[in-house]
Structures are given as structure tokens and as C-alpha cells.
Design an enzyme around this catalytic site. Structure first.
Site, PDB file in Angstrom:
ATOM      1  N   GLY A  80       0.805  -1.305   0.046  1.00 32.00           N
ATOM      2  CA  GLY A  80      -0.089   0.030   0.177  1.00 32.00           C
ATOM      3  C   GLY A  80       1.019   1.303   0.002  1.00 32.00           C
ATOM      4  O   GLY A  80       2.039   1.121   0.489  1.00 32.00           O
TER       5      GLY A  80
ATOM      6  N   ARG B  54      -1.633   8.978   3.554  1.00 33.52           N
ATOM      7  CA  ARG B  54      -1.812   9.811   4.708  1.00 33.52           C
ATOM      8  C   ARG B  54      -0.789   9.903   5.669  1.00 33.52           C
ATOM      9  O   ARG B  54      -0.838  10.859   6.373  1.00 33.52           O
ATOM     10  CB  ARG B  54      -3.178   8.985   5.554  1.00 33.52           C
ATOM     11  CG  ARG B  54      -4.594   9.528   4.787  1.00 33.52           C
ATOM     12  CD  ARG B  54      -5.673   9.193   6.015  1.00 33.52           C
ATOM     13  NE  ARG B  54      -5.809   7.933   6.028  1.00 33.52           N
ATOM     14  CZ  ARG B  54      -6.552   7.316   7.203  1.00 33.52           C
ATOM     15  NH1 ARG B  54      -6.701   7.936   8.404  1.00 33.52           N
ATOM     16  NH2 ARG B  54      -6.740   6.199   6.909  1.00 33.52           N
TER      17      ARG B  54
ATOM     18  N   LYS C  50       5.151   3.748   3.792  1.00 35.15           N
ATOM     19  CA  LYS C  50       4.635   3.668   5.099  1.00 35.15           C
ATOM     20  C   LYS C  50       5.007   2.749   6.164  1.00 35.15           C
ATOM     21  O   LYS C  50       5.636   3.001   7.615  1.00 35.15           O
ATOM     22  CB  LYS C  50       3.157   3.466   5.054  1.00 35.15           C
ATOM     23  CG  LYS C  50       2.357   3.242   6.328  1.00 35.15           C
ATOM     24  CD  LYS C  50       0.897   3.366   6.223  1.00 35.15           C
ATOM     25  CE  LYS C  50       0.316   2.068   5.885  1.00 35.15           C
ATOM     26  NZ  LYS C  50      -0.968   1.998   5.952  1.00 35.15           N
TER      27      LYS C  50
ATOM     28  N   GLY D   4     -14.023  -4.258   8.241  1.00 35.70           N
ATOM     29  CA  GLY D   4     -14.860  -5.094   8.133  1.00 35.70           C
ATOM     30  C   GLY D   4     -15.484  -6.170   9.209  1.00 35.70           C
ATOM     31  O   GLY D   4     -14.960  -6.273  10.153  1.00 35.70           O
TER      32      GLY D   4
ATOM     33  N   ASN E 154      40.406   9.993  15.997  1.00 36.50           N
ATOM     34  CA  ASN E 154      40.524   8.633  15.398  1.00 36.50           C
ATOM     35  C   ASN E 154      40.160   8.851  14.003  1.00 36.50           C
ATOM     36  O   ASN E 154      40.347   7.517  13.351  1.00 36.50           O
ATOM     37  CB  ASN E 154      39.411   7.722  15.862  1.00 36.50           C
ATOM     38  CG  ASN E 154      37.971   8.416  15.743  1.00 36.50           C
ATOM     39  OD1 ASN E 154      38.056   9.631  15.666  1.00 36.50           O
ATOM     40  ND2 ASN E 154      36.794   7.433  15.731  1.00 36.50           N
TER      41      ASN E 154
HETATM   42  C1  UD1 Z   1      -8.825  -4.433   5.511  1.00 36.47           C
HETATM   43  C2  UD1 Z   1      -9.817  -5.598   5.495  1.00 36.47           C
HETATM   44  C3  UD1 Z   1     -10.719  -5.299   6.555  1.00 36.47           C
HETATM   45  C4  UD1 Z   1     -10.186  -5.224   7.893  1.00 36.47           C
HETATM   46  C5  UD1 Z   1      -9.116  -3.997   7.710  1.00 36.47           C
HETATM   47  C6  UD1 Z   1      -8.330  -4.017   9.147  1.00 36.47           C
HETATM   48  C7  UD1 Z   1     -10.157  -6.502   3.112  1.00 36.47           C
HETATM   49  C8  UD1 Z   1     -10.629  -6.328   1.945  1.00 36.47           C
HETATM   50  N1  UD1 Z   1     -10.471  -5.630   4.283  1.00 36.47           N
HETATM   51  O1  UD1 Z   1      -9.534  -3.204   4.909  1.00 36.47           O
HETATM   52  O2  UD1 Z   1     -11.690  -6.096   6.933  1.00 36.47           O
HETATM   53  O3  UD1 Z   1     -11.145  -4.723   8.854  1.00 36.47           O
HETATM   54  O4  UD1 Z   1      -8.296  -4.387   6.696  1.00 36.47           O
HETATM   55  O5  UD1 Z   1      -7.420  -3.041   9.066  1.00 36.47           O
HETATM   56  O6  UD1 Z   1      -8.955  -7.226   3.367  1.00 36.47           O
HETATM   57  N2  UD1 Z   1      -2.494  -3.983   0.874  1.00 36.47           N
HETATM   58  C9  UD1 Z   1      -1.673  -4.583  -0.152  1.00 36.47           C
HETATM   59  N3  UD1 Z   1      -2.073  -4.672  -1.510  1.00 36.47           N
HETATM   60  C10 UD1 Z   1      -3.330  -4.273  -1.956  1.00 36.47           C
HETATM   61  C11 UD1 Z   1      -4.032  -3.857  -0.878  1.00 36.47           C
HETATM   62  C12 UD1 Z   1      -3.916  -3.814   0.414  1.00 36.47           C
HETATM   63  O7  UD1 Z   1      -0.449  -4.882  -0.039  1.00 36.47           O
HETATM   64  O8  UD1 Z   1      -3.391  -4.210  -3.180  1.00 36.47           O
HETATM   65  C13 UD1 Z   1      -1.901  -4.129   2.134  1.00 36.47           C
HETATM   66  C14 UD1 Z   1      -2.083  -2.480   2.525  1.00 36.47           C
HETATM   67  O9  UD1 Z   1      -0.636  -2.043   2.472  1.00 36.47           O
HETATM   68  C15 UD1 Z   1      -2.156  -2.759   4.013  1.00 36.47           C
HETATM   69  C16 UD1 Z   1      -3.151  -4.052   4.086  1.00 36.47           C
HETATM   70  O10 UD1 Z   1      -2.681  -4.723   2.895  1.00 36.47           O
HETATM   71  O11 UD1 Z   1      -1.073  -3.009   4.892  1.00 36.47           O
HETATM   72  C17 UD1 Z   1      -4.605  -3.676   4.378  1.00 36.47           C
HETATM   73  O12 UD1 Z   1      -5.074  -3.019   3.198  1.00 36.47           O
HETATM   74  P1  UD1 Z   1      -6.020  -1.733   3.290  1.00 36.47           P
HETATM   75  O13 UD1 Z   1      -6.318  -1.219   1.917  1.00 36.47           O
HETATM   76  O14 UD1 Z   1      -5.568  -0.898   4.478  1.00 36.47           O
HETATM   77  O15 UD1 Z   1      -7.243  -2.460   3.981  1.00 36.47           O
HETATM   78  P2  UD1 Z   1      -8.649  -1.993   4.723  1.00 36.47           P
HETATM   79  O16 UD1 Z   1      -9.431  -1.189   3.733  1.00 36.47           O
HETATM   80  O17 UD1 Z   1      -7.929  -1.043   5.783  1.00 36.47           O
END
Ligand code: UD1
Ligand code: CA
Length: 449
Positions: A11, A15, A22, A141, A369
Site C-alpha cells: 500500500g 496519509r 509507510k 470489515g 580517530n
Molecule cells: C482490510 C480488510 C478489513 C479489515 C481491515 C483491518 C480487506 C478487503 N479488508 O481493510 O476487513 O477490517 O483491513 O485494518 O481485506 N495491501 C496490499 N495490496 C493491496 C491492498 C492492500 O499490500 O492491493 C496491504 C496494505 O498495504 C495494508 C493491508 O494490505 O497493509 C490492508 O489494506 P487496506 O487497504 O488498508 O485494507 P482496509 O481497507 O483497511
């Protein structure tokens, strides 16, 4: 049962408003992803795969510094958490066993929690999801549980008002057999509010196949994910609060705990005292009965039993302070071994040196040194006495029991027991001070007219 970790770290982290990916922002001196790797690493996994995307090279470099054998999988486009996990496929060829999915931006999941998830697997659950009871479920979720079975996970954006009232939420951590996970992910579609491939959809698919999904619950603090600098600061504060409490529970006295900052790996012995405003960088161990006095900064060093460091000391990497030794105010050490009972009490820089037992390094001593290109070593023997304001021009060797005269610039070795004097001899000019002052006073009187 063999185990692999899959750590999602592709990701962008918009922010954070940062040029640094990050997951490389630090809490307690370790990058966020390092915390996730340590938590998973505590279960001795057979493989660790990090899925990178934004800032992939930087993330891969740091990951390999922490764990050289970690494997990197690239996710070119961030199409969702299921798509991210699928990218680990190549790195997991030939692997059979369980996989645990962790997020690189979620540093506080405890190893015990992951162990409990594995126990649920052994007890027969096909997929174990880590859930928590959210004080404010917001955009997490939601875990849909029916008759103690986890039947579905619904993302907040796709949830009905009834589902949004559920407070049992998805942390994102999942444990399942890797081959099952891979097969389910291949069936995940992206027909949802975000147009993303949701890892969470595997639960509904598994339930439809008659498989069993279970929720293991942990404390909400563990699931804290970092998305902004404000959250990073809150995570640091949470970590420090825990570290201070642990240090005290393990027998250290912290005079003003809220002013002491620990690294993820700081180790304090029994009856260590840490005075106010001390910062521990990574890699510090302090033995029993030592005292770290106020306003000191320590990093990559060891403080021996009963030693006293500070106030205002700076111990840099490679410093080893012997038992009962003393390092006083405004002293900086680097890559230096200080023998038992030795003292560097005031205003010194000692780098790339070995100081023998019971030696005394006088105020203002500097090891020269660095010649601008190379670093050179200084050796000071046991019981030696380095006079005030000595410059030790390395490489140089001062023998056991030797002395240097105050103000000396020592460029050559001083044999055992010898006195090294290297300064201009003193000359007294009789009456000259008085004559000079009289001349200046006369000049002043003339100008005043
Ligand atoms: C996700 C969960 C959600 C949960 C929440 C907890 C899914 C669909 N949803 O949502 O149920 O409550 O985490 O924080 O899984 N990432 C990747 N590649 C991608 C997408 C994400 O590496 O294509 C990584 C992000 O960098 C991050 C993590 O996966 O570290 C979670 O992704 P994020 O987009 O933050 O998911 P949430 O919408 O928070
Ligand atoms: Ca998130």
C-alpha cells in the site's frame, strides 16, 4: 505443521504524507514491518514472504537487513488484499503447510495471539480469522457469525445497516492452509463497492464449500494499524507505555517512567536505575545494578554490572562499558571498550578505542580517530592515566600504568609505566603581563580624551 508468513506491504500510505514507504516508519526504533516480522518470526516460520508495491526497493532492502532469508513478492498494482496474497505464490512454490497473513502496517499483533490462531487450526478450523471487538467499528470489515461459525466477512462499504451494527471486526490477520488459501483466492471476484479483490471474500467461499471458518479474538490494541503520523505517534506512546511497565515489572527502577524511551530490543538487568529523560536506541543491554543517569542517550551498546553512565552521556554503537566503570557528563563513546572500573568522567570523545581496567581518562580527552579517510584505533592500558585535555592521535598505544601530561598531543606510543609529555614547554617572561596591561590602559586613556 510447516508455516509461512505473508506480510502485505504494498500500500501507498498516502496519509503519512511521506517519501518513505509507510511500513518503514519506525516505532521504538524498528520499522513497522519489522514489528510484524518479529511477531510472526517468534513462531519460527519456514518462509517469510513480504509483498511489496509502493517503494518496493526501499522496503525490500530494509526487510533483508532485518531478515536476509525473507522473500520479496512484487505487487505491481494494488488491486486488493486477495490479489496481494496471490502475489506470494511464486515465493511459496513447493511449500505445503499453513500460511499466516499479516499487514506490514500493523505492528502490535502478539506472538501468543498467532499461536492461539494456530491452535484453532489444529483443532479443526480450515480458516482462522483474527477478530476484535471494536469500540468504534467504523470502516472495518464485519465478521458475520452464525451458530458460532464465521460464515462471511462484509466490508463496511458493502454492509447493510444491520451488518454495520456488528462490533466484531476483522483485524486482517488470517491463518489457513496455503494450498486452500491459494485456491480460494483464485475464485475471488472484484464486484464490490471498491472494485477490489478482497481477501475477506475467502470466508464466504469456504463456507459455501462446507469448510469451517473460525474467529479467534484478540484485544483491540493489538490490531492497531498505522495510517497517519498521528497514529504513528499514538503507536509509539502505546509501545513505550508497555515497555516502561515491563521494565519496572522486571526489576528496574525508572524515576520518571514517562520520560524514558525504549527501543524494541532494550534489555535491562535487575536493579538497574534509569533516571529521567533517557533515550535507548536499538541494541542496548544494561546489566544488573547499573545506573543510567539523566539525559543520556544510548544506542548499540552494553553497560556492565554496577556501572554508572551520565548524566548527559552519549554511548554510540559498539560501546561496551565494563563492570563498575564510570562515564560522566558530556562524554561520547563509539566503538569503544571501557574496562572494568575505568573512568571517563568529563567532556570527552572516545572512539575506536580500548581502555584498560581502572584506567582514568582525564577531562577533555579526545581520541583523534579519523584522518578524513580512515578510522584508527587507540589503546590505553590497564591503570593508565590520561591527563586532562590530551589529544590521542590514533593509531596510538598508551601502555599499562602509563601517563600523559595534561594538554599533550600524543602522536606516538607511550610505553608501559612511562609519562608521555607532548606539549610546548612553559616559558615565563618576568613582568611582561604588567607592562602589557599598563600599555593598554594608557592607550584607553588616550582614546577617552
Ligand atoms: C482490510 C480488510 C478489513 C479489515 C481491515 C483491518 C480487506 C478487503 N479488508 O481493510 O476487513 O477490517 O483491513 O485494518 O481485506 N495491501 C496490499 N495490496 C493491496 C491492498 C492492500 O499490500 O492491493 C496491504 C496494505 O498495504 C495494508 C493491508 O494490505 O497493509 C490492508 O489494506 P487496506 O487497504 O488498508 O485494507 P482496509 O481497507 O483497511
Ligand atoms: Ca488499513
Amino acid at each position: 505443521m510447516p508455516l509461512s508468513l505473508i506480510i502485505l506491504a504494498a500500500g501507498r500510505g498516502t496519509r503519512m504524507a511521506s517519501n518513505l514507504p509507510k511500513v518503514l516508519h519506525e516505532v521504538a526504533g524498528a520499522p513497522l514491518i519489522g514489528h510484524a516480522m518479529m511477531a510472526g518470526g517468534a513462531l519460527s516460520p519456514d518462509r517469510c514472504v513480504v509483498v511489496t508495491g509502493h517503494g518496493a526497493d526501499q522496503v525490500a532492502r530494509r526487510v533483508h537487513e532485518l531478515t536476509p532469508e525473507a522473500r520479496i513478492a512484487q505487487q505491481q498494482e494494488q488491486l486488493g488484499t486477495a490479489h496481494a496474497v496471490a502475489q506470494a505464490g511464486d515465493a511459496l512454490t513447493g511449500f505445503s503447510g499453513d500460511a499466516i497473513v499479516l499487514y506490514g502496517d500493523t505492528p502490535f499483533i502478539r506472538p501468543e495471539t498467532l499461536r492461539r490462531m494456530r491452535e484453532r487450526r489444529s483443532a479443526g478450523a480450515d480458516i482462522v480469522v483474527l477478530g476484535f471487538d471494536a469500540a468504534d467499528p467504523g470502516r472495518y470489515g464485519r465478521l458475520i457469525v452464525e451458530d458460532e461459525r464465521l460464515v462471511r466477512i462484509v466490508e463496511a462499504k458493502d454492509a447493510t445497516p444491520d451488518e454495520l451494527r456488528i462490533t466484531l471486526c476483522n483485524s486482517g490477520v488470517v491463518c489457513a492452509d496455503w494450498h486452500l488459501l491459494e485456491a480460494l483466492i483464485a475464485r475471488v471476484a472484484n464486484d464490490n463497492a471498491n472494485g477490489e479483490y478482497y481477501l475477506t471474500d475467502i470466508v464466504g467461499l469456504a463456507e459455501g464449500d462446507g469448510l469451517r471458518c473460525a474467529v479467534e479474538v484478540c484485544a483491540e490494541e493489538e490490531t492497531m494499524g498505522i495510517n497517519s503520523r498521528a497514529e504513528l505517534a499514538r503507536a509509539e506512546a502505546a509501545y513505550q507505555a508497555g515497555a516502561r511497565a515491563r521494565a519496572m515489572a522486571d526489576g528496574a527502577t525508572l524515576t520518571a517512567p514517562e520520560t524514558v524511551f525504549f527501543a524494541h530490543d532494550t534489555r535491562l538487568g535487575r536493579d538497574v536505575t534509569v533516571e529521567p529523560h533517557v533515550v535507548f536506541g536499538p541494541g542496548v543491554t544494561v546489566s544488573d545494578d547499573a545506573r543510567v543517569r539523566a539525559f543520556s542517550h544510548l544506542e548499540g551498546c552494553h553497560v556492565g554490572t554496577g556501572a554508572v553512565v551520565g548524566p548527559y552521556a552519549r554511548l554510540r554503537p559498539g560501546t561496551r562499558i565494563g563492570a563498575q566503570a564510570r562515564v560522566g557528563n558530556f562524554v561520547e563513546t563509539k566503538n569503544t571498550e571501557l574496562g572494568a572500573g575505568a573512568k571517563i568522567n568529563h567532556l570527552s570523545y572516545v572512539g575506536d578505542a580500548r581502555i584498560g581496567d581502572d584506567a582514568n581518562i582525564g577531562a577533555g580527552t579526545i581520541t583523534c580517530n579519523y584522518d578524513g579517510v580512515f578510522k584508527h584505533r587507540t589503546e590505553v592500558g590497564a591503570g593508565a592515566f590520561i591527563g586532562t585535555n590530551t589529544a590521542l592521535v590514533a593509531p596510538v598505544d598508551v601502555g599499562a600504568g602509563a601517563m600523559t601530561a595534561a594538554g599533550s598531543v600524543i602522536t606516538g606510543d607511550v610505553p608501559d609505566g612511562a609519562l608521555g609529555i607532548a606539549r610546548a614547554p612553559q616559558v615565563n617572561k618576568p613582568g611582561l603581563a604588567r607592562r602589557m596591561r599598563d600599555k593598554l590602559l594608557a592607550l584607553k586613556a588616550k582614546r577617552a580624551k
